[in-house]
Enzyme design. Structure first.
Site, PDB file in Angstrom:
ATOM      1  N   GLY A  26       5.019  -2.207  -6.934  1.00  0.00           N
ATOM      2  CA  GLY A  26       5.013  -0.551  -6.536  1.00  0.00           C
ATOM      3  C   GLY A  26       5.066   0.192  -5.175  1.00  0.00           C
ATOM      4  O   GLY A  26       5.978  -0.109  -4.350  1.00  0.00           O
ATOM      5  N   ILE A  27       4.562   0.829  -5.481  1.00  0.00           N
ATOM      6  CA  ILE A  27       4.889   2.191  -3.588  1.00  0.00           C
ATOM      7  C   ILE A  27       4.254   1.209  -3.044  1.00  0.00           C
ATOM      8  O   ILE A  27       4.791   1.319  -1.668  1.00  0.00           O
ATOM      9  CB  ILE A  27       3.955   3.115  -4.100  1.00  0.00           C
ATOM     10  CG1 ILE A  27       4.567   3.866  -5.221  1.00  0.00           C
ATOM     11  CG2 ILE A  27       3.720   3.741  -2.857  1.00  0.00           C
ATOM     12  CD1 ILE A  27       3.237   5.037  -5.808  1.00  0.00           C
ATOM     13  N   ASP A  46      -4.042  -7.966  -0.609  1.00  0.00           N
ATOM     14  CA  ASP A  46      -2.994  -7.381  -2.576  1.00  0.00           C
ATOM     15  C   ASP A  46      -4.152  -8.669  -3.022  1.00  0.00           C
ATOM     16  O   ASP A  46      -4.553  -9.540  -3.038  1.00  0.00           O
ATOM     17  CB  ASP A  46      -1.550  -7.889  -2.781  1.00  0.00           C
ATOM     18  CG  ASP A  46      -2.096  -6.859  -3.695  1.00  0.00           C
ATOM     19  OD1 ASP A  46      -1.193  -6.408  -3.617  1.00  0.00           O
ATOM     20  OD2 ASP A  46      -2.257  -7.488  -4.877  1.00  0.00           O
ATOM     21  N   ASP A  69      -9.147  -8.156  -2.128  1.00  0.00           N
ATOM     22  CA  ASP A  69      -9.749  -7.400  -3.025  1.00  0.00           C
ATOM     23  C   ASP A  69      -9.916  -6.391  -2.108  1.00  0.00           C
ATOM     24  O   ASP A  69     -11.548  -6.579  -1.537  1.00  0.00           O
ATOM     25  CB  ASP A  69     -10.661  -7.934  -3.512  1.00  0.00           C
ATOM     26  CG  ASP A  69     -11.145  -6.652  -4.869  1.00  0.00           C
ATOM     27  OD1 ASP A  69     -11.460  -5.566  -4.526  1.00  0.00           O
ATOM     28  OD2 ASP A  69     -11.885  -6.969  -6.056  1.00  0.00           O
ATOM     29  N   VAL A  70     -10.062  -4.993  -1.898  1.00  0.00           N
ATOM     30  CA  VAL A  70      -9.807  -4.319  -1.130  1.00  0.00           C
ATOM     31  C   VAL A  70     -11.070  -3.511  -1.576  1.00  0.00           C
ATOM     32  O   VAL A  70     -12.159  -3.150  -0.317  1.00  0.00           O
ATOM     33  CB  VAL A  70      -9.354  -3.111  -0.325  1.00  0.00           C
ATOM     34  CG1 VAL A  70      -8.204  -4.064   0.187  1.00  0.00           C
ATOM     35  CG2 VAL A  70      -8.649  -1.734  -1.306  1.00  0.00           C
ATOM     36  N   ASN A  90      -2.929   2.056   0.929  1.00  0.00           N
ATOM     37  CA  ASN A  90      -2.371   2.619  -0.492  1.00  0.00           C
ATOM     38  C   ASN A  90      -3.189   2.361  -2.174  1.00  0.00           C
ATOM     39  O   ASN A  90      -2.580   2.994  -3.021  1.00  0.00           O
ATOM     40  CB  ASN A  90      -0.994   1.367  -0.739  1.00  0.00           C
ATOM     41  CG  ASN A  90      -0.573   1.611  -2.099  1.00  0.00           C
ATOM     42  OD1 ASN A  90       0.514   2.870  -2.915  1.00  0.00           O
ATOM     43  ND2 ASN A  90      -0.105   0.516  -2.560  1.00  0.00           N
ATOM     44  N   TYR A 158     -11.701  10.992 -10.938  1.00  0.00           N
ATOM     45  CA  TYR A 158     -10.433  10.423 -10.143  1.00  0.00           C
ATOM     46  C   TYR A 158     -10.149  11.237  -9.507  1.00  0.00           C
ATOM     47  O   TYR A 158      -9.998  10.908  -8.134  1.00  0.00           O
ATOM     48  CB  TYR A 158      -9.599   9.860 -11.070  1.00  0.00           C
ATOM     49  CG  TYR A 158      -8.279   9.721 -10.566  1.00  0.00           C
ATOM     50  CD1 TYR A 158      -8.062   8.019 -10.212  1.00  0.00           C
ATOM     51  CD2 TYR A 158      -7.136  10.679 -11.022  1.00  0.00           C
ATOM     52  CE1 TYR A 158      -6.317   8.154  -9.167  1.00  0.00           C
ATOM     53  CE2 TYR A 158      -5.490  10.132 -10.858  1.00  0.00           C
ATOM     54  CZ  TYR A 158      -5.601   9.542  -9.218  1.00  0.00           C
ATOM     55  OH  TYR A 158      -4.339   8.968  -9.384  1.00  0.00           O
TER      56      TYR A 158
HETATM   57  N1  LIG Z   1       3.026   6.011  -9.236  1.00  0.00           N
HETATM   58  C1  LIG Z   1       2.702   6.861  -9.094  1.00  0.00           C
HETATM   59  O1  LIG Z   1       3.333   8.174  -9.879  1.00  0.00           O
HETATM   60  C2  LIG Z   1       1.101   7.817  -8.386  1.00  0.00           C
HETATM   61  C3  LIG Z   1       0.732   9.000  -8.755  1.00  0.00           C
HETATM   62  C4  LIG Z   1      -0.334   9.737  -8.227  1.00  0.00           C
HETATM   63  C5  LIG Z   1      -1.127   8.729  -7.205  1.00  0.00           C
HETATM   64  N2  LIG Z   1      -0.103   7.224  -6.902  1.00  0.00           N
HETATM   65  C6  LIG Z   1      -0.658   5.947  -5.990  1.00  0.00           C
HETATM   66  O2  LIG Z   1      -0.252   5.420  -5.122  1.00  0.00           O
HETATM   67  C7  LIG Z   1      -1.208   4.284  -4.750  1.00  0.00           C
HETATM   68  C8  LIG Z   1      -0.005   3.710  -5.510  1.00  0.00           C
HETATM   69  O3  LIG Z   1       0.445   3.733  -6.697  1.00  0.00           O
HETATM   70  P1  LIG Z   1       1.128   2.517  -7.687  1.00  0.00           P
HETATM   71  O4  LIG Z   1       1.543   2.907  -8.894  1.00  0.00           O
HETATM   72  O5  LIG Z   1       2.459   1.768  -6.695  1.00  0.00           O
HETATM   73  O6  LIG Z   1       0.382   1.559  -7.968  1.00  0.00           O
HETATM   74  P2  LIG Z   1       0.583  -0.594  -8.356  1.00  0.00           P
HETATM   75  O7  LIG Z   1      -1.078   0.262  -9.617  1.00  0.00           O
HETATM   76  O8  LIG Z   1       1.697   0.265  -9.318  1.00  0.00           O
HETATM   77  O9  LIG Z   1       0.401  -0.947  -7.258  1.00  0.00           O
HETATM   78  C9  LIG Z   1      -1.072  -1.391  -7.100  1.00  0.00           C
HETATM   79  C10 LIG Z   1      -0.936  -2.774  -6.590  1.00  0.00           C
HETATM   80  O10 LIG Z   1      -2.242  -2.558  -5.781  1.00  0.00           O
HETATM   81  C11 LIG Z   1      -3.052  -3.620  -6.040  1.00  0.00           C
HETATM   82  N3  LIG Z   1      -4.327  -4.092  -5.839  1.00  0.00           N
HETATM   83  C12 LIG Z   1      -5.243  -3.140  -7.224  1.00  0.00           C
HETATM   84  N4  LIG Z   1      -6.622  -3.307  -7.223  1.00  0.00           N
HETATM   85  C13 LIG Z   1      -6.464  -4.440  -5.566  1.00  0.00           C
HETATM   86  C14 LIG Z   1      -7.359  -4.158  -4.880  1.00  0.00           C
HETATM   87  N5  LIG Z   1      -8.795  -3.837  -5.224  1.00  0.00           N
HETATM   88  N6  LIG Z   1      -7.639  -4.702  -4.133  1.00  0.00           N
HETATM   89  C15 LIG Z   1      -6.599  -5.299  -2.702  1.00  0.00           C
HETATM   90  N7  LIG Z   1      -4.821  -5.025  -3.814  1.00  0.00           N
HETATM   91  C16 LIG Z   1      -5.252  -4.366  -5.246  1.00  0.00           C
HETATM   92  C17 LIG Z   1      -2.633  -4.342  -7.531  1.00  0.00           C
HETATM   93  O11 LIG Z   1      -2.098  -5.798  -7.731  1.00  0.00           O
HETATM   94  C18 LIG Z   1      -1.039  -3.784  -6.962  1.00  0.00           C
HETATM   95  O12 LIG Z   1       0.076  -4.868  -6.506  1.00  0.00           O
HETATM   96  C19 LIG Z   1      -1.900   4.253  -5.963  1.00  0.00           C
HETATM   97  O13 LIG Z   1      -3.383   4.854  -4.665  1.00  0.00           O
HETATM   98  C20 LIG Z   1      -2.352   5.476  -7.019  1.00  0.00           C
HETATM   99  O14 LIG Z   1      -3.812   5.877  -7.080  1.00  0.00           O
HETATM  100  C21 LIG Z   1       0.912   6.445  -7.191  1.00  0.00           C
END
Ligand SMILES: NC(=O)c1ccc[n+]([C@@H]2O[C@H](COP(=O)([O-])OP(=O)(O)OC[C@H]3O[C@@H](n4cnc5c(N)ncnc54)[C@H](O)[C@@H]3O)[C@@H](O)[C@H]2O)c1
Length: 272
Positions: A26-27, A46, A69-70, A90, A158
């Site tokens: 993802g992001i 991750d 695991d963070v 992130n 949240y």
């Molecule tokens: N996608 C959106 O539109 C959106 C909107 C608002 C906020 N955000 C924020 O952006 C950030 C990234 O979002 P995303 O959509 O890419 O998320 P995602 O869930 O698609 O990806 C998250 C990544 O974090 C890893 N992860 C999850 N828990 C973990 C842990 N405890 N320790 C280590 N790694 C862990 C997962 O394996 C994955 O690779 C987040 O903070 C989310 O709240 C995203």
């Protein structure tokens, strides 16, 4: 701070080291790739590190991942040993389907706290002293959400923790600015990722509605956030701290105003 910054073509982060949490998908993955493509040595932490981490070494940077695991109470020692100049916190998630606040349990609050706020405190607390001692300055980037700035019914706690992360960003920025360390936030919305897979969840017949959901349409892609993270990590933003940049196609700015089918705009849509 030197009076001029050299905006020369080429890599902007050569010689810098970065940690990106949740950087295997993802992001986070798009951010990790963009920092490495601009010359940084990027370590991804991750829970599932076998992710989308293609990197062309010709760019000069490095991209590698560890399983961590963070939310664990101990910061993984490899993250401290990496001696980062850039920290991208992130990881974040709403964790459950929407439900009324009164249906919440304290255990759910605790998990939401760890994944959205607590781990960011812990990691920043562990890495900031090294950044300060090395005297090279630094950039800390926290991923919040549009919902730190507007409501999200069904995800009250949240949104509260994400808003707290934004406020942490501001206050810490004031504390560490004198050490040349900048702290900023990115507030995404409508970014296609595993967490919110818009390409899968929006039915084909609804695709024409995107322009009513955000001024720039959508969905946004992880790379749209990565470009802003690159800006915040690099000297391009050397006089920017304590700020939040909204990467949301304009949903925050437009605040509920949508185009009418017949032309013009309304903030009272008939068929929301
Ligand atoms: N996608 C959106 O539109 C959106 C909107 C608002 C906020 N955000 C924020 O952006 C950030 C990234 O979002 P995303 O959509 O890419 O998320 P995602 O869930 O698609 O990806 C998250 C990544 O974090 C890893 N992860 C999850 N828990 C973990 C842990 N405890 N320790 C280590 N790694 C862990 C997962 O394996 C994955 O690779 C987040 O903070 C989310 O709240 C995203």
């Amino acid at each position: 701070m030197s009076p001029r910054v050299a905006f020369t073509p080429g890599a902007m982060l050569t010689g810098r080291r970065a940690v990106v949490t949740g950087g295997a998908a993802g992001i986070g993955a798009a951010i990790a790739r963009s920092l490495a493509a601009h010359g940084a040595d990027v370590l991804v932490a991750d829970v599932d590190p076998a992710g989308d981490l293609d990197h062309d070494p010709a760019a000069g940077g490095r991209l590698h991942a560890i399983e961590a695991d963070v939310c664990a109470q101990q910061v993984h020692p490899a993250l401290i040993d990496h001696r980062p100049d850039i920290l991208v916190s992130n990881v974040g998630h709403f964790l459950r389907a929407p439900q009324p606040f009164t249906a919440d349990t304290a255990e759910q609050w605790s998990r939401l706290h760890e994944i959205n706020l607590g781990h960011g405190f812990r990691l920043t607390h562990a890495l900031l002293p090294g950044m300060t001692e090395r005297g090279r300055g630094g950039s800390i980037i926290n991923l919040t959400t549009v919902e730190a700035h507007r409501a999200i019914p069904g995800h009250t706690v949240y949104s509260a923790y994400k808003a707290a992360l934004m406020q942490f960003t501001r206050s810490l920025a004031a504390e560490v600015g004198a050490a040349g360390i900048r702290v900023n936030a990115i507030a995404p919305d409508l970014i296609n990722s595993a967490q919110v897979p818009y390409d899968d969840i929006v039915p084909a017949e609804d695709l024409p509605l995107w322009p009513t959901w955000s001024p720039l349409g959508g969905p946004g892609q992880p790379e749209d956030v990565a470009g802003v993270a690159l800006f915040l990590a690099s000297d391009l933003s050397r006089f920017v701290t304590g700020s939040t940049i909204h990467v949301d196609g304009g949903t925050h700015g437009s605040g509920g105003w949508v185009p009418r089918a017949a032309g013009g705009w309304t903030n009272r849509p008939r068929n929301p």
